[in-house]
Design a protein around this motif. Structure first.
Motif, PDB file in Angstrom:
ATOM      1  N   ARG A  42       0.825  -1.207   0.000  1.00  0.00           N
ATOM      2  CA  ARG A  42       0.000   0.000   0.000  1.00  0.00           C
ATOM      3  C   ARG A  42       0.862   1.261   0.000  1.00  0.00           C
ATOM      4  NH1 ARG A  42      -2.473  -3.821   3.238  1.00  0.00           N
ATOM      5  NH2 ARG A  42      -4.501  -4.496   2.469  1.00  0.00           N
ATOM      6  N   ASN A  43       2.010   1.187  -0.671  1.00  0.00           N
ATOM      7  CA  ASN A  43       2.887   2.346  -0.803  1.00  0.00           C
ATOM      8  C   ASN A  43       2.049   3.506  -1.349  1.00  0.00           C
ATOM      9  OD1 ASN A  43       4.742   4.280  -1.794  1.00  0.00           O
ATOM     10  ND2 ASN A  43       6.262   2.702  -2.239  1.00  0.00           N
ATOM     11  N   PRO A  44       2.066   4.667  -0.693  1.00  0.00           N
ATOM     12  CA  PRO A  44       1.210   5.774  -1.141  1.00  0.00           C
ATOM     13  C   PRO A  44       1.547   6.309  -2.533  1.00  0.00           C
ATOM     14  CG  PRO A  44       2.618   6.466   0.667  1.00  0.00           C
ATOM     15  CD  PRO A  44       2.788   4.989   0.526  1.00  0.00           C
ATOM     16  N   VAL A  45       2.716   5.990  -3.072  1.00  0.00           N
ATOM     17  CA  VAL A  45       3.022   6.433  -4.440  1.00  0.00           C
ATOM     18  C   VAL A  45       2.051   5.778  -5.434  1.00  0.00           C
ATOM     19  CG1 VAL A  45       4.761   4.696  -5.089  1.00  0.00           C
ATOM     20  CG2 VAL A  45       4.927   7.032  -5.989  1.00  0.00           C
ATOM     21  N   HIS A  46       1.432   4.672  -5.032  1.00  0.00           N
ATOM     22  CA  HIS A  46       0.463   3.987  -5.887  1.00  0.00           C
ATOM     23  C   HIS A  46      -0.968   4.432  -5.612  1.00  0.00           C
ATOM     24  CE1 HIS A  46       3.820   1.462  -6.853  1.00  0.00           C
ATOM     25  NE2 HIS A  46       3.868   0.922  -5.646  1.00  0.00           N
ATOM     26  N   LEU A  47      -1.235   4.878  -4.384  1.00  0.00           N
ATOM     27  CA  LEU A  47      -2.625   5.053  -3.952  1.00  0.00           C
ATOM     28  C   LEU A  47      -3.025   6.481  -3.602  1.00  0.00           C
ATOM     29  CD1 LEU A  47      -2.691   1.917  -1.623  1.00  0.00           C
ATOM     30  CD2 LEU A  47      -3.525   2.079  -3.983  1.00  0.00           C
ATOM     31  N   TYR A  51       0.284  12.653  -2.160  1.00  0.00           N
ATOM     32  CA  TYR A  51       1.608  12.170  -1.766  1.00  0.00           C
ATOM     33  C   TYR A  51       2.491  11.967  -3.006  1.00  0.00           C
ATOM     34  CZ  TYR A  51       5.266   9.048  -0.120  1.00  0.00           C
ATOM     35  OH  TYR A  51       6.483   8.480   0.155  1.00  0.00           O
ATOM     36  N   ALA A  52       1.944  11.294  -3.998  1.00  0.00           N
ATOM     37  CA  ALA A  52       2.716  10.922  -5.194  1.00  0.00           C
ATOM     38  C   ALA A  52       3.180  12.143  -5.989  1.00  0.00           C
ATOM     39  CB  ALA A  52       1.896   9.984  -6.081  1.00  0.00           C
ATOM     40  N   ARG A  53       2.412  13.229  -5.948  1.00  0.00           N
ATOM     41  CA  ARG A  53       2.814  14.454  -6.663  1.00  0.00           C
ATOM     42  C   ARG A  53       4.127  15.012  -6.130  1.00  0.00           C
ATOM     43  NH1 ARG A  53      -2.850  16.536  -7.261  1.00  0.00           N
ATOM     44  NH2 ARG A  53      -2.628  16.832  -5.053  1.00  0.00           N
ATOM     45  N   GLU A  54       4.431  14.734  -4.875  1.00  0.00           N
ATOM     46  CA  GLU A  54       5.643  15.246  -4.239  1.00  0.00           C
ATOM     47  C   GLU A  54       6.856  14.332  -4.467  1.00  0.00           C
ATOM     48  OE1 GLU A  54       5.700  18.276  -2.877  1.00  0.00           O
ATOM     49  OE2 GLU A  54       3.590  18.410  -3.464  1.00  0.00           O
ATOM     50  N   THR A  55       6.668  13.235  -5.183  1.00  0.00           N
ATOM     51  CA  THR A  55       7.768  12.303  -5.447  1.00  0.00           C
ATOM     52  C   THR A  55       8.394  12.610  -6.800  1.00  0.00           C
ATOM     53  OG1 THR A  55       6.455  10.621  -6.598  1.00  0.00           O
ATOM     54  CG2 THR A  55       6.510  10.504  -4.172  1.00  0.00           C
ATOM     55  N   THR A  56       9.445  11.899  -7.100  1.00  0.00           N
ATOM     56  CA  THR A  56      10.123  12.039  -8.391  1.00  0.00           C
ATOM     57  C   THR A  56       9.196  11.731  -9.564  1.00  0.00           C
ATOM     58  OG1 THR A  56      12.118  11.428  -9.606  1.00  0.00           O
ATOM     59  CG2 THR A  56      11.024   9.666  -8.420  1.00  0.00           C
ATOM     60  N   PHE A  57       8.125  10.969  -9.304  1.00  0.00           N
ATOM     61  CA  PHE A  57       7.200  10.584 -10.377  1.00  0.00           C
ATOM     62  C   PHE A  57       6.152  11.655 -10.662  1.00  0.00           C
ATOM     63  CE2 PHE A  57       8.586   6.538  -8.444  1.00  0.00           C
ATOM     64  CZ  PHE A  57       9.286   6.050  -9.532  1.00  0.00           C
ATOM     65  N   GLU A  58       5.980  12.599  -9.743  1.00  0.00           N
ATOM     66  CA  GLU A  58       5.038  13.719  -9.903  1.00  0.00           C
ATOM     67  C   GLU A  58       3.612  13.251 -10.149  1.00  0.00           C
ATOM     68  OE1 GLU A  58       6.885  16.069 -12.976  1.00  0.00           O
ATOM     69  OE2 GLU A  58       8.317  16.915 -11.545  1.00  0.00           O
ATOM     70  N   GLY A  59       3.251  12.150  -9.550  1.00  0.00           N
ATOM     71  CA  GLY A  59       1.899  11.603  -9.659  1.00  0.00           C
ATOM     72  C   GLY A  59       1.910  10.103  -9.418  1.00  0.00           C
ATOM     73  N   ARG A  60       0.724   9.554  -9.273  1.00  0.00           N
ATOM     74  CA  ARG A  60       0.586   8.136  -8.967  1.00  0.00           C
ATOM     75  C   ARG A  60       1.122   7.256 -10.085  1.00  0.00           C
ATOM     76  NH1 ARG A  60      -4.907   7.032  -8.889  1.00  0.00           N
ATOM     77  NH2 ARG A  60      -4.350   4.915  -8.349  1.00  0.00           N
ATOM     78  N   ILE A  61       1.651   6.110  -9.675  1.00  0.00           N
ATOM     79  CA  ILE A  61       2.126   5.109 -10.630  1.00  0.00           C
ATOM     80  C   ILE A  61       1.601   3.736 -10.214  1.00  0.00           C
ATOM     81  CG2 ILE A  61       4.198   6.402 -11.244  1.00  0.00           C
ATOM     82  CD1 ILE A  61       5.785   4.446  -9.412  1.00  0.00           C
ATOM     83  N   ALA A  62       1.507   2.858 -11.181  1.00  0.00           N
ATOM     84  CA  ALA A  62       1.125   1.473 -10.912  1.00  0.00           C
ATOM     85  C   ALA A  62       2.298   0.743 -10.271  1.00  0.00           C
ATOM     86  CB  ALA A  62       0.724   0.774 -12.208  1.00  0.00           C
ATOM     87  N   HIS A  63       1.999  -0.284  -9.520  1.00  0.00           N
ATOM     88  CA  HIS A  63       3.033  -1.158  -8.972  1.00  0.00           C
ATOM     89  C   HIS A  63       3.827  -1.765 -10.130  1.00  0.00           C
ATOM     90  CE1 HIS A  63      -0.223  -1.147  -6.014  1.00  0.00           C
ATOM     91  NE2 HIS A  63       0.649  -1.508  -5.090  1.00  0.00           N
ATOM     92  N   GLY A  64       5.151  -1.793  -9.992  1.00  0.00           N
ATOM     93  CA  GLY A  64       5.963  -2.427 -11.027  1.00  0.00           C
ATOM     94  C   GLY A  64       5.599  -3.888 -11.228  1.00  0.00           C
ATOM     95  N   MET A  65       5.280  -4.575 -10.143  1.00  0.00           N
ATOM     96  CA  MET A  65       4.953  -5.995 -10.257  1.00  0.00           C
ATOM     97  C   MET A  65       3.579  -6.212 -10.889  1.00  0.00           C
ATOM     98  SD  MET A  65       7.725  -7.343  -9.503  1.00  0.00           S
ATOM     99  CE  MET A  65       7.283  -9.067  -9.495  1.00  0.00           C
TER     100      MET A  65
END
Length: 147
Positions: A42-47, A51-65
């Motif tokens: 349940r990593n917040p970068v996915h959900l 939160y995800a906007r503040e990461t290097t991805f600048e938004g939500r991403i799907a789980h790599g797996m």
């Protein structure tokens, strides 16, 4: 939504170097939520978009797996298909997959070791023109001699 896929088995004796199969699937918010629930990741970068906007991805991403699991679907349903046993998989995540992205998962036969029923497959996932994941799988293919 998945392509209308041929499903079943390609026996070891019928597999050829260069043979390729694929599927396409749009990754949805529901997919990401279900994967989080099943995997307990349940990593917040996915959900969590905020939160995800503040990461290097600048938004939500799907789980790599989740993305990698589409390769498993091609292997288990198409090439070699039903009865295939996974022996190993390498993965290199190249770019993020975002909710709404259409992912094309592809496998291509690179090697066949008939005595051990092993097939080596190049694997990759693509969004548009971008390779988002690449690797190699080694599987034990079903054989008419043993089925």
């Amino acid at each position: 939504m998945l392509d209308n896929l041929p499903r079943g088995t390609i026996f070891l004796e019928d597999i050829e170097i260069g043979m390729t199969r694929h599927l396409q699937k749009q990754v949805t918010d529901e997919d990401i939520g279900m994967f989080a629930a099943i995997s307990t990741d349940r990593n917040p970068v996915h959900l969590d978009e905020e939160y995800a906007r503040e990461t290097t991805f600048e938004g939500r991403i799907a789980h790599g797996m989740l993305t990698a699991s589409l390769i498993s679907a091609v292997i288990g349903e198409q090439l070699p298909g039903h009865g295939t046993i996974y022996l190993g998989q390498t993965l290199k995540f190249m770019a993020p997959v975002r909710p709404g992205d259409m992912v094309r998962a592809e496998v291509t036969v690179e090697g066949i070791e008939y005595a051990k029923r092993r097939v080596t497959l190049a694997t990759r996932c693509i969004v548009g023109d971008t390779v988002v994941l690449k690797g190699e799988a080694v599987v034990m293919a079903p054989s008419r001699k043993f089925d």
